[in-house]
Design a protein around this motif. Structure first.
Motif, PDB file in Angstrom:
ATOM      1  N   HIS A 337       0.981  -1.218  -0.031  1.00  0.00           N
ATOM      2  CA  HIS A 337       0.341   0.027  -0.129  1.00  0.00           C
ATOM      3  C   HIS A 337       0.471   1.590   0.258  1.00  0.00           C
ATOM      4  O   HIS A 337       0.131   2.478  -0.375  1.00  0.00           O
ATOM      5  CB  HIS A 337      -1.239   0.399   1.543  1.00  0.00           C
ATOM      6  CG  HIS A 337      -2.198  -0.937   1.092  1.00  0.00           C
ATOM      7  ND1 HIS A 337      -2.830  -1.056   0.849  1.00  0.00           N
ATOM      8  CD2 HIS A 337      -1.400  -1.888   2.136  1.00  0.00           C
ATOM      9  CE1 HIS A 337      -3.180  -2.626   0.812  1.00  0.00           C
ATOM     10  NE2 HIS A 337      -2.930  -3.172   1.852  1.00  0.00           N
ATOM     11  N   SER A 338       2.442   1.268  -0.415  1.00  0.00           N
ATOM     12  CA  SER A 338       3.245   2.132   0.443  1.00  0.00           C
ATOM     13  C   SER A 338       2.894   2.816  -0.950  1.00  0.00           C
ATOM     14  O   SER A 338       3.058   2.440  -2.481  1.00  0.00           O
ATOM     15  CB  SER A 338       4.318   1.580   0.081  1.00  0.00           C
ATOM     16  OG  SER A 338       5.150   2.820   0.625  1.00  0.00           O
ATOM     17  N   ALA A 339       3.013   4.599  -0.826  1.00  0.00           N
ATOM     18  CA  ALA A 339       3.251   5.221  -1.874  1.00  0.00           C
ATOM     19  C   ALA A 339       4.260   5.998  -2.102  1.00  0.00           C
ATOM     20  O   ALA A 339       4.077   7.376  -2.440  1.00  0.00           O
ATOM     21  CB  ALA A 339       1.900   6.487  -1.808  1.00  0.00           C
ATOM     22  N   GLU A 340       5.159   5.514  -1.495  1.00  0.00           N
ATOM     23  CA  GLU A 340       6.493   6.640  -1.722  1.00  0.00           C
ATOM     24  C   GLU A 340       6.636   6.832  -2.656  1.00  0.00           C
ATOM     25  O   GLU A 340       7.989   7.742  -2.878  1.00  0.00           O
ATOM     26  CB  GLU A 340       7.345   5.756  -0.264  1.00  0.00           C
ATOM     27  CG  GLU A 340       8.169   4.836  -0.543  1.00  0.00           C
ATOM     28  CD  GLU A 340       7.545   3.566  -0.724  1.00  0.00           C
ATOM     29  OE1 GLU A 340       7.704   2.476  -1.081  1.00  0.00           O
ATOM     30  OE2 GLU A 340       6.051   4.261   0.304  1.00  0.00           O
ATOM     31  N   GLU A 341       7.216   5.747  -3.478  1.00  0.00           N
ATOM     32  CA  GLU A 341       8.194   6.196  -4.687  1.00  0.00           C
ATOM     33  C   GLU A 341       7.274   7.923  -5.614  1.00  0.00           C
ATOM     34  O   GLU A 341       7.610   7.635  -6.795  1.00  0.00           O
ATOM     35  CB  GLU A 341       7.941   4.689  -5.765  1.00  0.00           C
ATOM     36  CG  GLU A 341       6.176   4.965  -6.288  1.00  0.00           C
ATOM     37  CD  GLU A 341       5.178   3.601  -5.029  1.00  0.00           C
ATOM     38  OE1 GLU A 341       4.042   3.601  -5.391  1.00  0.00           O
ATOM     39  OE2 GLU A 341       6.247   3.883  -3.947  1.00  0.00           O
ATOM     40  N   THR A 342       6.254   8.036  -5.503  1.00  0.00           N
ATOM     41  CA  THR A 342       5.687   9.509  -5.727  1.00  0.00           C
ATOM     42  C   THR A 342       6.890  10.436  -5.408  1.00  0.00           C
ATOM     43  O   THR A 342       6.493  10.654  -3.645  1.00  0.00           O
ATOM     44  CB  THR A 342       4.275   9.518  -5.293  1.00  0.00           C
ATOM     45  OG1 THR A 342       3.228   8.443  -5.985  1.00  0.00           O
ATOM     46  CG2 THR A 342       4.189  11.102  -5.724  1.00  0.00           C
ATOM     47  N   GLY A 343       7.305  10.750  -6.221  1.00  0.00           N
ATOM     48  CA  GLY A 343       8.583  11.464  -6.476  1.00  0.00           C
ATOM     49  C   GLY A 343       8.115  13.199  -5.897  1.00  0.00           C
ATOM     50  O   GLY A 343       7.092  13.277  -5.282  1.00  0.00           O
ATOM     51  N   THR A 344       9.140  13.468  -6.064  1.00  0.00           N
ATOM     52  CA  THR A 344       9.552  15.705  -5.434  1.00  0.00           C
ATOM     53  C   THR A 344       8.712  16.000  -7.325  1.00  0.00           C
ATOM     54  O   THR A 344      10.074  15.355  -8.249  1.00  0.00           O
ATOM     55  CB  THR A 344      10.103  16.279  -4.814  1.00  0.00           C
ATOM     56  OG1 THR A 344      10.414  15.606  -3.767  1.00  0.00           O
ATOM     57  CG2 THR A 344      10.365  17.709  -4.943  1.00  0.00           C
TER      58      THR A 344
END
Length: 677
Positions: A337-344
C-alpha cells in the motif's frame, strides 16, 4: 461756478479734495475760540446790518470739461547729426514701439515710455518620484515530539536539517547571480546595477551553451540564454506550448486541507455505527507561498523623446535545491500500500512577454480637414525622476517531527504538520497622463526577478515489534514551483531617430519661449489634439522593479509505528502515515508600461539586454539523525495510557500540534503618491 471747475482741474492732477464740515452741535467741547464773557463789551447786532452787494457776473450751468493743450515735445538724440538720419532713426523707433504694444498714459517727457518685456512660458510643477521598499520575512519553527506508547523513546537532534539547508543555499548561488543586489534610491546606484547586469549578460553571451547542460548527475537542468523568446514558456530550460496550471500539481494535504463549506441541507449528520479502529498521521503537508505582483505605469504618454541613452534590462533567475531521500522499514515496504515512490515535482517556469498598448478611439480624425494642436501646457521636473519598486520575500520554516505512534482501538488523527506561511505583496502605480514626455538625460529600465526554493524532506518511517504490514505510507508527493513573468508594454518596434523639432521643443522650454514649435503643430501623432500637455524632465529617468523571493522548508520527520495489542482484538485496523505532501511556491509577475503609444524618439544609444537562468539540483543526503543529549524538542506531546486497552469502546482522539498559520501582506504606506506620481 468757477470754484467747482477749479476743484475739478486740481483733482485731476493731485487728487480729490476732501470737504469737512464741523457741526458745533455735535461737539462736547469747543476746540476753537471762546464765547464773550458776561462783563465783555457788547457786540453789535449783526442782523441789523445789510450788506451792500452787487454783481454783474452771469450764472451758467456747471461744466466739468477741461480744455487742455499739451506742451511741445522734442526728442534729444545727443550730438547734432544730419537731419535725414535723425528722421530715419525716429521711424525705426516708432516701428519698434508699435510692435511691442506699449501703453502710453501721457506723451510728455521721453522717460515716460516704458518698454515691457516679452511674455514668458508659464511652467507647472511635474509629479515627483515614487519609491517603494517592501521586506517580508516569515520564520516558523515547529519541531514536534509525540509518543503514544508507554515506552521510553529519546527525542532526536534536528540541527542537521538547518545545516543542510544552509549548504543548499550556497549551492543555489550559481543559478542566482542577481540575488546579491542591494536596494538603492540614487541614480548612481541604479546605474551600477545596470552595469553589473550588462557585464554579466555580456560574459554569459560569450560563454553561453545552447540547450541544457548537465555536468553532474544531481543537476536536473542548468539553462542559460541571453536571447529569450517573447511569448514563449520556458519550463526547466525547455520551451513548452502552454503554461502549467498550479492547481493541477498541488498535493493533497490530507488532514491539513482547508475545511469545505458546510452543507445547507437539513440532513442529520449523526452516526450510530460504532467507532472504527484507525490511525491517520500527517507530519508533512506544509505550504510555503510567496506572491508578488507589480504593475507599473510610471508616466503615461503617447509620445516620448529621450535625449540621452536608453538602457532596458530584463533578467529572471530561478533555482531549486531539494533532498527527498526517505528510509522506510522493510516490514512496511511489503505492505503493497506504500506510495513512497511518488517523488518530488520541481518546476522553474519563466515567461517573457512583449505587447503594444492599443489606445481606444471614440472617433476617427477627419482626414479631409485635420486638426492639429495650436497651444501647449508645460510641466517641468528639475533633476532626476525615479520609480523604484523593490520587494524581498523570505520564508524560513522547519517542521521536523519525531513520533512514536500506535493504534488505540478507536479513530485517532494526528496532525503535526500542515503549517501555512504566506507572503503577499501587490503594487499598482498609476502615473499622470501627458501627450509628450521629454527626458533630457538617460533612461534606465530594469526588471529583475530572483527565485530560490529549498526543500529538505528526508524522512524515516520505522517499525517496532511484530506489525501487520497493512499501512498506507506517503513520504514524497512534494511540489516546488517557481513562476516568473516579465511583461513589457511599449512601442512594439524600433526606436525612431530624434527629429529637429523635438530638439527645438526642448530648447523652447528651457528658454521659456511661449510659442510652441511649429513642428509639434504638424506631428501626425498629435493629429486631432486641440492642445498638448507636455512634461519635461531635465535629468535622468530610472524605472526599476526588483523582486527577490526565497522559500526554505525543512520537513524531516521520523515516525515509528509500534505494535499494539489492540490489533489482536481489531485485526481490521487501518494506518495512514503521510510525511510528505509539502508545497514550496514562488510566484512573481511584473507588468511594465514603457509607453502608451506608437512612437519613442531616441537621440543617444539603445542598450537592450535580457537573460534567463534556470537551474535545479537534487541532493541525496544520507545524514542519520542522532538522539538529543539533554532536553526536549520545541513541543513535547507524550501520551501515557496505563488503562487496559482491551476494550473497543475507547473515545476517539484528535491531536493537532501543527497547522500553524503565518501571513504577511504589505503595500506602500503612501498610497496617494503611488497613484499620482
Amino acid at each position: 461756478m468757477h470754484i467747482e471747475k477749479i476743484s475739478e482741474i486740481i483733482a485731476h492732477f493731485i487728487g480729490l479734495f476732501e470737504m469737512t464740515t464741523d457741526e458745533m452741535r455735535l461737539r462736547a467741547n469747543y476746540a476753537e475760540g471762546a464765547g464773550p464773557g458776561a462783563d465783555g463789551p457788547a457786540l453789535p447786532d449783526q442782523d441789523a446790518f445789510t450788506a451792500a452787494f452787487s454783481s454783474d457776473l452771469q450764472l451758467k450751468d456747471y461744466d466739468p470739461g477741461i480744455n487742455y493743450k499739451s506742451g511741445s515735445y522734442e526728442i534729444e538724440f545727443g550730438p547734432a547729426r544730419h537731419f535725414g538720419r535723425v528722421f530715419e532713426e525716429s521711424l525705426e523707433k516708432l516701428a519698434a514701439i508699435a510692435g511691442k504694444d506699449i501703453p502710453l498714459p501721457h506723451f510728455g517727457d521721453p522717460t515716460d515710455i516704458v518698454l515691457t518685456d516679452e511674455p514668458e512660458l508659464t511652467v507647472f510643477a511635474g509629479p515627483g518620484s515614487a519609491i517603494s521598499h517592501v521586506l517580508q520575512v516569515n520564520a516558523l519553527y515547529d519541531d514536534d515530539y509525540l509518543d503514544m506508547t508507554d515506552g521510553v523513546h529519546a527525542p532526536r537532534d534536528t540541527s542537521f536539517v538547518i545545516e543542510q539547508l544552509a549548504d543548499f543555499s550556497t549551492k543555489a548561488e550559481i543559478f542566482t547571480p542577481f540575488a546579491s543586489l542591494h536596494r538603492t534610491d540614487t541614480y548612481d546606484g541604479a546605474l551600477k546595477i545596470a552595469e553589473d547586469l550588462q557585464n554579466y549578460i555580456r560574459n554569459a553571451r560569450n560563454t553561453e551553451d545552447s540547450g541544457v547542460a548537465s555536468p553532474d548527475s544531481d543537476v536536473t537542468h542548468h539553462f542559460v540564454t541571453t536571447e529569450p523568446m517573447d511569448d514563449k514558456v520556458y519550463v526547466n530550460g525547455k520551451v513548452e506550448a502552454d503554461i502549467p496550471v498550479l492547481d493541477d500539481f498541488l498535493p493533497d494535504r490530507g488532514l491539513a486541507k482547508l475545511p469545505e463549506e458546510p452543507d445547507d441541507s437539513n440532513t442529520s449528520v449523526e452516526q450510530d455505527d460504532p467507532s472504527g479502529n484507525s490511525l491517520d498521521v500527517t507530519a508533512g503537508a506544509n505550504l510555503v507561498v510567496n506572491v508578488a505582483s507589480v504593475i507599473n505605469t510610471g508616466v503615461i504618454t503617447s509620445v516620448s523623446a529621450v535625449m540621452g541613452n536608453y538602457h532596458q534590462i530584463d533578467a529572471i533567475s530561478q533555482a531549486f535545491v531539494y533532498s527527498d531521500n526517505d528510509e522506510i522499514a522493510s516490514a512496511l515496504h511489503s505492505s503493497g500500500h506504500s506510495a513512497e515512490e511518488t517523488g518530488t515535482i520541481a518546476k522553474n517556469i519563466a515567461v517573457f512577454e512583449q505587447s503594444t498598448f492599443e489606445a481606444s478611439r471614440h472617433a476617427e480624425p477627419d482626414s479631409a480637414d485635420p486638426t492639429f494642436p495650436n497651444s501647449w501646457r508645460v510641466s517641468v521636473i528639475d533633476g532626476d525622476v525615479s520609480f523604484v519598486q523593490w520587494i524581498e520575500q523570505y520564508h524560513f520554516v522547519t517542521d521536523n517531527d519525531t513520533m512514536t505512534v500506535t493504534t488505540s482501538g478507536s479513530e485517532a488523527t494526528v496532525l503535526t504538520g500542515g503549517n501555512t506561511s504566506i507572503n503577499f505583496s501587490s503594487f499598482f502605480q498609476m502615473g499622470l497622463q501627458y501627450d509628450l514626455v521629454i527626458i533630457g538625460g538617460n533612461v534606465l529600465d530594469i526588471n529583475s526577478i530572483t527565485q530560490v526554493s529549498l526543500l529538505y524532506d528526508n524522512d524515516w518511517v520505522r517499525a517496532e515489534g511484530d506489525l501487520d504490514p497493512g499501512a498506507d505510507l506517503q513520504t514524497g508527493n512534494n511540489l516546488i514551483w517557481n513562476f516568473a513573468s516579465i511583461h513589457n508594454v511599449g512601442t512594439g518596434g524600433p526606436f525612431e531617430a530624434m527629429p529637429d523639432y523635438m530638439v527645438d521643443t526642448q530648447k523652447a522650454i528651457e528658454d521659456r519661449d511661449p510659442n510652441m514649435p511649429e513642428g509639434l503643430s504638424f506631428d501626425v501623432d498629435f493629429q486631432g489634439y486641440a492642445g498638448l500637455d507636455v512634461l519635461y524632465i531635465t535629468g535622468n529617468l530610472y524605472d526599476m522593479t526588483i523582486i527577490k523571493q526565497v522559500s526554505i522548508l525543512g520537513d524531516s520527520d521520523d515516525v515509528t509505528q509500534a505494535a499494539s495489542t489492540i490489533l489482536e482484538n481489531n485485526p481490521d485496523a487501518t494506518v495512514t502515515i503521510d510525511t510528505g505532501s509539502n508545497a514550496v511556491v514562488n510566484i512573481a509577475e511584473i507588468v511594465d508600461y514603457d509607453s502608451f503609444g506608437q512612437t519613442t524618439y531616441l537621440a543617444g544609444q539603445l542598450y537592450s539586454d535580457a537573460i534567463l537562468i534556470q537551474g535545479g539540483l537534487v541532493e541525496h543526503d544520507t545524514t542519520q539523525p542522532q538522539p538529543v543529549d539533554d532536553g526536549l524538542a520545541n513541543e513535547v506531546i507524550a501520551f501515557l495510557d496505563n488503562d487496559d486497552p482491551a476494550g473497543g469502546d475507547s473515545a476517539d482522539g484528535v491531536i493537532n500540534a501543527g497547522h500553524d498559520f503565518s501571513w504577511s501582506s504589505t503595500h506602500p504606506a503612501d498610497v496617494m503618491q503611488a497613484m499620482v506620481a
